[in-house]
Structures are given as structure tokens and as C-alpha cells.
Design a protein around this motif. Structure first.
Motif, PDB file in Angstrom:
ATOM      1  N   ALA A 220      66.454  10.968  27.083  1.00  0.00           N
ATOM      2  CA  ALA A 220      67.772  10.517  26.633  1.00  0.00           C
ATOM      3  C   ALA A 220      68.610  10.161  27.855  1.00  0.00           C
ATOM      4  N   HIS A 221      69.604   9.301  27.628  1.00  0.00           N
ATOM      5  CA  HIS A 221      70.483   8.920  28.731  1.00  0.00           C
ATOM      6  C   HIS A 221      71.718   8.214  28.185  1.00  0.00           C
ATOM      7  N   VAL A 222      72.891   8.553  28.733  1.00  0.00           N
ATOM      8  CA  VAL A 222      74.124   7.850  28.400  1.00  0.00           C
ATOM      9  C   VAL A 222      74.252   6.643  29.328  1.00  0.00           C
ATOM     10  N   VAL A 223      74.373   5.454  28.748  1.00  0.00           N
ATOM     11  CA  VAL A 223      74.478   4.239  29.553  1.00  0.00           C
ATOM     12  C   VAL A 223      75.772   4.291  30.368  1.00  0.00           C
ATOM     13  N   PRO A 224      75.673   4.162  31.679  1.00  0.00           N
ATOM     14  CA  PRO A 224      76.885   4.231  32.503  1.00  0.00           C
ATOM     15  C   PRO A 224      77.881   3.123  32.151  1.00  0.00           C
ATOM     16  N   GLY A 225      79.163   3.442  32.316  1.00  0.00           N
ATOM     17  CA  GLY A 225      80.190   2.453  32.026  1.00  0.00           C
ATOM     18  C   GLY A 225      80.146   1.257  32.955  1.00  0.00           C
ATOM     19  N   ASN A 226      79.563   1.436  34.153  1.00  0.00           N
ATOM     20  CA  ASN A 226      79.463   0.337  35.107  1.00  0.00           C
ATOM     21  C   ASN A 226      78.051  -0.234  35.194  1.00  0.00           C
ATOM     22  N   ALA A 227      77.226   0.015  34.169  1.00  0.00           N
ATOM     23  CA  ALA A 227      75.838  -0.458  34.197  1.00  0.00           C
ATOM     24  C   ALA A 227      75.795  -1.972  34.309  1.00  0.00           C
ATOM     25  N   ALA A 228      74.897  -2.462  35.162  1.00  0.00           N
ATOM     26  CA  ALA A 228      74.724  -3.905  35.336  1.00  0.00           C
ATOM     27  C   ALA A 228      73.639  -4.407  34.396  1.00  0.00           C
ATOM     28  N   ASN A 229      73.850  -5.569  33.832  1.00  0.00           N
ATOM     29  CA  ASN A 229      72.838  -6.171  32.964  1.00  0.00           C
ATOM     30  C   ASN A 229      71.591  -6.522  33.770  1.00  0.00           C
ATOM     31  N   HIS A 230      70.433  -6.436  33.116  1.00  0.00           N
ATOM     32  CA  HIS A 230      69.141  -6.832  33.680  1.00  0.00           C
ATOM     33  C   HIS A 230      68.729  -5.955  34.855  1.00  0.00           C
ATOM     34  N   THR A 231      69.353  -4.805  35.017  1.00  0.00           N
ATOM     35  CA  THR A 231      69.067  -3.923  36.149  1.00  0.00           C
ATOM     36  C   THR A 231      68.528  -2.596  35.632  1.00  0.00           C
ATOM     37  N   VAL A 232      67.469  -2.090  36.258  1.00  0.00           N
ATOM     38  CA  VAL A 232      66.797  -0.886  35.774  1.00  0.00           C
ATOM     39  C   VAL A 232      67.718   0.331  35.833  1.00  0.00           C
ATOM     40  N   ILE A 233      67.698   1.092  34.734  1.00  0.00           N
ATOM     41  CA  ILE A 233      68.461   2.340  34.626  1.00  0.00           C
ATOM     42  C   ILE A 233      67.478   3.457  34.298  1.00  0.00           C
ATOM     43  N   ASP A 234      67.573   4.567  34.996  1.00  0.00           N
ATOM     44  CA  ASP A 234      66.662   5.694  34.794  1.00  0.00           C
ATOM     45  C   ASP A 234      67.152   6.597  33.671  1.00  0.00           C
ATOM     46  N   MET A 235      66.223   7.043  32.829  1.00  0.00           N
ATOM     47  CA  MET A 235      66.523   8.019  31.797  1.00  0.00           C
ATOM     48  C   MET A 235      66.309   9.430  32.349  1.00  0.00           C
ATOM     49  N   GLY A 236      66.810  10.422  31.620  1.00  0.00           N
ATOM     50  CA  GLY A 236      66.593  11.817  31.973  1.00  0.00           C
ATOM     51  C   GLY A 236      65.906  12.554  30.842  1.00  0.00           C
ATOM     52  N   ALA A 237      65.712  13.836  31.027  1.00  0.00           N
ATOM     53  CA  ALA A 237      65.096  14.656  29.978  1.00  0.00           C
ATOM     54  C   ALA A 237      66.010  14.697  28.764  1.00  0.00           C
ATOM     55  N   GLY A 238      65.394  14.672  27.588  1.00  0.00           N
ATOM     56  CA  GLY A 238      66.145  14.718  26.350  1.00  0.00           C
ATOM     57  C   GLY A 238      66.542  16.138  25.975  1.00  0.00           C
ATOM     58  N   PRO A 239      67.297  16.284  24.882  1.00  0.00           N
ATOM     59  CA  PRO A 239      67.798  17.611  24.495  1.00  0.00           C
ATOM     60  C   PRO A 239      66.735  18.550  23.954  1.00  0.00           C
ATOM     61  N   VAL A 240      65.631  18.012  23.394  1.00  0.00           N
ATOM     62  CA  VAL A 240      64.572  18.877  22.857  1.00  0.00           C
ATOM     63  C   VAL A 240      63.226  18.323  23.328  1.00  0.00           C
ATOM     64  N   VAL A 241      62.670  18.967  24.346  1.00  0.00           N
ATOM     65  CA  VAL A 241      61.403  18.524  24.926  1.00  0.00           C
ATOM     66  C   VAL A 241      60.223  19.222  24.272  1.00  0.00           C
ATOM     67  N   SER A 242      60.434  20.433  23.762  1.00  0.00           N
ATOM     68  CA  SER A 242      59.356  21.161  23.101  1.00  0.00           C
ATOM     69  C   SER A 242      59.938  22.117  22.065  1.00  0.00           C
ATOM     70  N   LEU A 243      59.090  22.537  21.140  1.00  0.00           N
ATOM     71  CA  LEU A 243      59.445  23.515  20.118  1.00  0.00           C
ATOM     72  C   LEU A 243      58.588  24.759  20.326  1.00  0.00           C
ATOM     73  N   SER A 244      59.091  25.907  19.926  1.00  0.00           N
ATOM     74  CA  SER A 244      58.323  27.131  20.154  1.00  0.00           C
ATOM     75  C   SER A 244      58.680  28.171  19.106  1.00  0.00           C
ATOM     76  N   GLY A 245      58.006  29.301  19.187  1.00  0.00           N
ATOM     77  CA  GLY A 245      58.279  30.400  18.264  1.00  0.00           C
ATOM     78  C   GLY A 245      57.217  31.464  18.351  1.00  0.00           C
ATOM     79  N   THR A 246      57.353  32.460  17.477  1.00  0.00           N
ATOM     80  CA  THR A 246      56.415  33.570  17.414  1.00  0.00           C
ATOM     81  C   THR A 246      55.986  33.793  15.982  1.00  0.00           C
ATOM     82  N   VAL A 247      54.707  34.051  15.793  1.00  0.00           N
ATOM     83  CA  VAL A 247      54.137  34.373  14.487  1.00  0.00           C
ATOM     84  C   VAL A 247      53.530  35.776  14.585  1.00  0.00           C
ATOM     85  N   SER A 248      53.951  36.668  13.707  1.00  0.00           N
ATOM     86  CA  SER A 248      53.493  38.066  13.770  1.00  0.00           C
ATOM     87  C   SER A 248      52.777  38.455  12.497  1.00  0.00           C
ATOM     88  N   ARG A 249      51.724  39.293  12.639  1.00  0.00           N
ATOM     89  CA  ARG A 249      50.968  39.753  11.480  1.00  0.00           C
ATOM     90  C   ARG A 249      50.937  41.278  11.448  1.00  0.00           C
TER      91      ARG A 249
END
Length: 293
Positions: free
Chosen positions: A264-293
Motif C-alpha cells: 500500500a502507499h499514499v500517492v504524494p501530493g507532489n508526485a510527478a506524472n510518468h515517474t516511478v513511485i515506490d510502494m511500502g508494506a500494506g496494513p495486513v501482510v499475514s494472518l495468524s492464530g492458534t488452534v487448541s484441542r
């Protein structure tokens, strides 16, 4: 008299034991799920748990609520012999007794519990990265270039190369790009290849896109030029919008982004057209939990 009482008691005992044996059935034990990050599915789908017993899947039941912990009664012998737990996404009306390809969590039992996550069963997104540009290549108007987003890297173009570094997904999953405009997520299309045209272009113009060397078609992305959803206006300006890559169940009956969002990435307010912009890690990269018996 004593003998008669003895035989009467013996007969009652035999009768009681016989009834108990006749009523014996499979005993059950509780399986507790404590999972984080899951979101409610659309009305046509449910989550279903599975234990793997002697290499075969055994259903532990379906659920729609994502409030945990939840407890399911499972055959005690099968649960004791289970080696793995898997969570899948299934049709609410499902004629197939086997797990669907869309498996979202899994983990091996160690003693009385299993640590489950999405990394091994969906994909490991710890090495994911992304680049995009603002451009509208599907029309001939050069005054609205900030109204399109394309996941490519044109730093050393020509030709451009794929802007996304993402693992291959197993059956049952697709990537989907999004531009969140004024709080409304609008899809740029689903895809499985990072150097190929995505599955849809409902908002783009009519100009055909070229297929650069090494690419199977163009690249994932969208021009927001026509057919704007209610509450939005096209063309738009994506500066300040949030660009997201999500991982979606396939088939998918929800119009909203799914819970897994590795980039995910918020487009900068000064972003230039046709110019590469880098993304960052998103809010949920993995899911997890515990299962008990």
C-alpha cells in the motif's frame, strides 16, 4: 433370601451395562479457534475448518462470525490423531465435501495446539515490493495523466518492466489493485501475473496498450476516465489517494478489498506524472492464530 437378592442385583447390573454399551457412540472433544485478522465474507461464502487425519481432511464445521475464540465439537479420536489444521473459504451451499482450493490458514499440531498462519498456505509476502506510475495511456489527452495508475517501472525504459515483486499464488487466489479515492476503494483489476494485462478495464479509454518485450500483454493498472462509480468523478487526480495491492479469494463475491493487503502507499501530493513511485508494506501482510484441542 440372600441368594435371591444377589441374583437380582447381578441382573440389574448386567441390564445396566448392556444398555450403556448399546448407547455408546463416538465421543467428542472441543476444538478451540482463536484467529486474528479475518474479515466477514459475503453472504455466499463461509469459513470451514479441517483437521488432517491420516492424510485425509475431516471437517470441523463452518462459521461466518469472525469473533473469537470459537469452540467446535469434533470426534475425539480423530482430533487426537490429527496432525494439521487448515482453514478454507467455501461456498455457503457446497455440494463438494472436499476442501476448496481457497485455503487461508494452516499449521501443524504440536501437542495440544497448532500455530496457524497464512504464509505457507497462501504465500509469504515478507519480500513483496511494488512500484507504480501515474499515467493515462489509454487515451490521447495529456492533461489528465494523474488519473491513472500502472504497476510498472519505466526507470530504464524503453521498454518498461514489471513494477511488482510478488510471489506466485496458489489456486483459489488472485491479486487485485485498488485506488482508494475519497475513501472509496475502486478496483484496477485482478491479476495473477505482474507482467501481463489484468482481468478488466472498465474505466479506461479505448487506446490499445502495447506489449513490451518480456511482458505477456501490458501491465496491471487502470485509467480512471469513464464510468465513475457513484460518489466519484472521472477523470480524477490520484495525488493523495491510497494505492493498494490485495490478495482476493477466487471466486470472490465481495466488491471490497479482502483482508490480506501486502502492499500500500499514499500517492504524494507532489508526485510527478510518468515517474516511478515506490510502494511500502500494506496494513495486513499475514494472518495468524492458534488452534487448541
Amino acid at each position: 433370601m440372600i441368594k435371591k437378592m444377589f441374583f437380582a442385583i447381578l441382573a440389574i447390573g448386567i441390564f445396566t451395562t448392556s444398555c450403556s454399551n448399546d448407547d455408546d457412540g463416538p465421543t467428542t472433544a472441543g476444538l478451540t479457534l482463536n484467529l486474528t485478522g479475518l474479515e466477514e465474507l459475503g453472504s455466499d461464502y463461509v469459513y470451514e475448518g479441517w483437521i488432517i487425519v491420516n492424510g485425509a481432511p475431516v471437517s470441523t464445521g463452518t462459521f461466518t462470525s469472525v469473533t473469537f475464540p470459537q469452540i467446535f465439537n469434533v470426534d475425539a479420536t480423530q482430533l487426537a490423531n490429527a496432525t494439521k489444521f487448515v482453514l478454507s473459504i467455501e461456498p455457503a451451499v457446497d455440494p463438494n465435501p472436499e476442501p476448496a482450493p481457497t485455503k487461508i490458514l494452516a499449521g501443524d499440531f504440536s501437542g495440544s495446539s497448532a500455530a496457524v498462519d497464512s504464509n505457507g498456505i497462501v504465500a509469504d509476502f515478507s519480500g513483496a515490493s511494488g512500484k507504480y506510475i501515474l499515467a493515462t495511456p489509454t487515451d490521447t489527452d495529456d492533461t489528465n495523466e494523474a488519473s491513472g495508475v500502472w504497476f510498472l517501472d519505466n526507470t530504464n525504459a524503453p521498454p518498461p518492466v514489471a513494477g511488482l515483486t510478488l510471489p506466485l499464488l496458489p489456486d483459489g487466489w488472485k491479486y487485485e489493485g485498488w485506488a482508494v479515492i475519497g475513501g472509496t476503494p475502486i478496483s484496477t483489476g485482478t491479476f495473477t501475473k505482474v507482467a501481463a494485462t489484468d482481468d478488466a478495464a472498465p474505466y479506461s479509454g479505448s487506446v490499445a496498450l502495447p506489449a513490451p518485450n518480456g511482458a505477456d500483454g501490458f501491465f496491471p493498472g487502470e485509467d480512471f476516465l469513464q464510468g465513475a462509480p457513484a460518489g466519484t468523478t472521472f477523470p480524477t487526480d490520484l495525488k493523495g489517494a491510497t494505492i493498494v495491492i490485495s490478495v482476493e479469494p477466487s471466486p470472490d463475491n465481495s466488491a471490497a478489498p479482502f483482508t490480506l493487503k501486502p502492499l500500500a502507499h499514499v500517492v504524494p501530493g507532489n508526485a510527478a506524472n510518468h515517474t516511478v513511485i515506490d510502494m511500502g508494506a500494506g496494513p495486513v501482510v499475514s494472518l495468524s492464530g492458534t488452534v487448541s484441542r
